[in-house]
Design a protein around this motif. Structure first.
Motif, PDB file in Angstrom:
ATOM      1  N   SER A  25     -29.722 -17.947  21.045  1.00  0.00           N
ATOM      2  CA  SER A  25     -30.232 -18.811  23.258  1.00  0.00           C
ATOM      3  C   SER A  25     -30.436 -20.853  22.573  1.00  0.00           C
ATOM      4  CB  SER A  25     -31.679 -18.011  23.394  1.00  0.00           C
ATOM      5  OG  SER A  25     -33.111 -18.296  22.385  1.00  0.00           O
ATOM      6  N   ARG A  29     -27.910 -23.608  23.890  1.00  0.00           N
ATOM      7  CA  ARG A  29     -28.765 -24.203  25.101  1.00  0.00           C
ATOM      8  C   ARG A  29     -28.461 -25.628  24.285  1.00  0.00           C
ATOM      9  NH1 ARG A  29     -33.594 -22.576  23.919  1.00  0.00           N
ATOM     10  NH2 ARG A  29     -33.140 -21.471  25.917  1.00  0.00           N
ATOM     11  N   ASP A  34     -26.501 -23.488  28.004  1.00  0.00           N
ATOM     12  CA  ASP A  34     -25.688 -21.705  28.116  1.00  0.00           C
ATOM     13  C   ASP A  34     -27.160 -21.125  27.670  1.00  0.00           C
ATOM     14  OD1 ASP A  34     -25.774 -19.544  29.231  1.00  0.00           O
ATOM     15  OD2 ASP A  34     -23.991 -19.638  29.524  1.00  0.00           O
ATOM     16  N   PRO A  35     -28.256 -21.158  27.000  1.00  0.00           N
ATOM     17  CA  PRO A  35     -29.307 -19.826  26.458  1.00  0.00           C
ATOM     18  C   PRO A  35     -28.031 -18.734  26.288  1.00  0.00           C
ATOM     19  CG  PRO A  35     -30.530 -19.985  28.242  1.00  0.00           C
ATOM     20  CD  PRO A  35     -29.252 -20.993  28.674  1.00  0.00           C
TER      21      PRO A  35
END
Length: 67
Positions: A25, A29, A34-35
């Motif tokens: 994640s 990120r 976008d984790p």
């Protein structure tokens, strides 16, 4: 991106995560905002070439994390 290319790309990311000791994640990120990116790849998401390029640029810009 075909399935074998997507699988090879995921393998690149997995190797980076292992060497950099970065969470999936955290990578998603930091690299793409976008984790869930890595999780989605693991379940079959086919990334666009633009996202592949951005992720590879992120990994290439951080050789110190792989030392």
């Amino acid at each position: 991106m075909d399935q074998s290319s997507a699988h090879a790309f995921l393998a690149e990311i997995e190797a980076f995560l292992d060497q950099a000791q970065m969470s999936p994640s955290g990578f998603g990120r930091a690299a793409l905002g976008d984790p869930n990116f890595v999780r989605d790849l693991r379940v079959g998401r086919a990334p666009s070439l633009r996202l592949v390029d951005r992720a590879r640029a992120f990994m290439a810009a951080r050789p110190e994390e792989l030392a």
